[in-house]
Design a protein around this motif. Structure first.
Motif, short mmCIF file in Angstrom:
data_model
loop_
_atom_site.label_atom_id
_atom_site.label_comp_id
_atom_site.label_asym_id
_atom_site.label_seq_id
_atom_site.Cartn_x
_atom_site.Cartn_y
_atom_site.Cartn_z
N PRO A 1 -48.73 51.94 -52.96
CA PRO A 1 -48.37 52.67 -54.15
C PRO A 1 -48.90 54.10 -54.11
O PRO A 1 -49.87 54.41 -53.43
N ASN A 2 -48.24 55.00 -54.84
CA ASN A 2 -48.75 56.35 -54.99
C ASN A 2 -50.01 56.35 -55.84
O ASN A 2 -50.91 57.14 -55.64
N ARG A 3 -50.06 55.47 -56.81
CA ARG A 3 -51.22 55.37 -57.68
C ARG A 3 -51.65 53.90 -57.71
O ARG A 3 -50.94 53.06 -58.24
N PRO A 4 -52.80 53.57 -57.12
CA PRO A 4 -53.22 52.17 -57.03
C PRO A 4 -53.41 51.53 -58.40
O PRO A 4 -53.74 52.20 -59.38
N LEU A 5 -53.17 50.23 -58.45
CA LEU A 5 -53.42 49.44 -59.65
C LEU A 5 -54.67 48.60 -59.41
O LEU A 5 -54.77 47.91 -58.40
N ILE A 6 -55.62 48.67 -60.33
CA ILE A 6 -56.87 47.92 -60.21
C ILE A 6 -57.10 47.10 -61.47
O ILE A 6 -57.01 47.62 -62.59
N LEU A 7 -57.40 45.84 -61.28
CA LEU A 7 -57.82 44.98 -62.38
C LEU A 7 -59.33 45.07 -62.50
O LEU A 7 -60.06 44.65 -61.59
N GLY A 8 -59.81 45.63 -63.59
CA GLY A 8 -61.25 45.78 -63.78
C GLY A 8 -61.84 44.55 -64.43
O GLY A 8 -62.14 44.54 -65.63
N SER A 9 -62.00 43.51 -63.64
CA SER A 9 -62.47 42.24 -64.19
C SER A 9 -63.00 41.35 -63.08
O SER A 9 -62.51 41.37 -61.96
N SER A 10 -64.00 40.55 -63.42
CA SER A 10 -64.51 39.55 -62.48
C SER A 10 -63.91 38.17 -62.77
O SER A 10 -64.26 37.20 -62.11
N SER A 11 -63.01 38.09 -63.75
CA SER A 11 -62.43 36.81 -64.16
C SER A 11 -61.35 36.34 -63.20
O SER A 11 -60.37 37.05 -62.96
N ARG A 12 -61.52 35.14 -62.68
CA ARG A 12 -60.49 34.60 -61.80
C ARG A 12 -59.22 34.26 -62.58
O ARG A 12 -58.11 34.26 -62.04
N TYR A 13 -59.37 33.97 -63.89
CA TYR A 13 -58.22 33.64 -64.71
C TYR A 13 -57.32 34.87 -64.89
O TYR A 13 -56.09 34.77 -64.79
N ARG A 14 -57.92 36.03 -65.13
CA ARG A 14 -57.12 37.24 -65.28
C ARG A 14 -56.46 37.63 -63.95
O ARG A 14 -55.34 38.12 -63.93
N ARG A 15 -57.17 37.42 -62.88
CA ARG A 15 -56.59 37.73 -61.57
C ARG A 15 -55.37 36.86 -61.31
O ARG A 15 -54.32 37.35 -60.86
N GLU A 16 -55.47 35.57 -61.63
CA GLU A 16 -54.34 34.66 -61.42
C GLU A 16 -53.16 35.03 -62.31
O GLU A 16 -52.01 34.95 -61.89
#
Length: 215
Positions: free
Chosen positions: A16-31
């Motif tokens: 991507p031109n602009r990376p997307l980052i999930l700011g979380s340690s939660s495995r549920y949000r990652r899934e």
């Protein structure tokens, strides 16, 4: 703070031109975010989650979601960063993650037969573009009149000690509930994807593109 690569294979990714980052340690949000099939990375924010004096659950969830997104965005100013937080609201009193079996028992005893509002906030920040927005999803949940044995059996089987209000609805926790009322089905699990899609699209992330590319 080093982002962790998402589980998509290199062949499935378009840089991507602009990376997307999930700011979380939660495995549920990652899934949950993986359902969108777009490339993203994960970075754990360092944020004090202590409620302020008299802070209402919804306001607490919104403040923490934005604080998490801002904390990660400070380290990655060119990225679009998602932050999220969930607080269970029982008559205006916040219930967070129990952490221990004893605290989970106490939470579920308080919630049995009651209507609890799970306040789930999402915030999206990109420092480089100056984008910042957030949204709050309120999920109204009616708990069954649970017996002490049912509470113990549920906790021993599911061990939901990292879930707000001890209610892991995507698992056995669904058996605790009498009804759910909301407009964003994934909000109760921890990340309201309908709202998340709207916010990241506004930040320049493309959805439903052939290879999950971003603008």
């Amino acid at each position: 703070m080093n982002p962790v690569s998402d589980p998509l294979s290199t062949a499935e990714r378009t840089p991507p031109n602009r990376p997307l980052i999930l700011g979380s340690s939660s495995r549920y949000r990652r899934e949950l975010l993986q359902r969108l099939r777009i490339p993203f990375e994960v970075a754990s924010p360092d944020v004090d989650e202590t409620p302020g004096f008299g802070e209402l659950p919804g306001a607490l969830a919104e403040r923490l979601a934005l604080a998490k997104a801002r904390a990660v965005a400070a380290a990655f100013p060119g990225a679009v960063v998602i932050g999220s937080d969930q607080v269970a609201d029982l008559d205006g009193q916040p219930l967070g993650k129990p952490g221990t079996h004893e605290k989970a028992v106490a939470q579920l005893r308080r919630m049995r037969g009651q209507t609890v509002i799970f306040q789930t906030a999402v915030a999206v920040v990109c420092l480089e573009s100056g984008y910042e927005a957030q949204s709050l999803a309120a999920v109204k949940v009616k708990f069954r009149a649970l017996t002490d044995d049912e509470i113990e059996n549920y906790l021993r089987a599911e061990q939901p000690y990292d879930c707000a209000g001890s209610a892991k609805s995507e698992g056995l926790g669904i058996a605790l509930l009498e009804s759910i009322d909301n407009d964003d089905p994934t909000a109760l699990v921890g990340l309201p994807l309908i709202r998340t899609c709207r916010l990241i699209q506004a930040a320049g992330v493309k959805l439903l593109s052939p290879q999950g590319s971003q603008a």
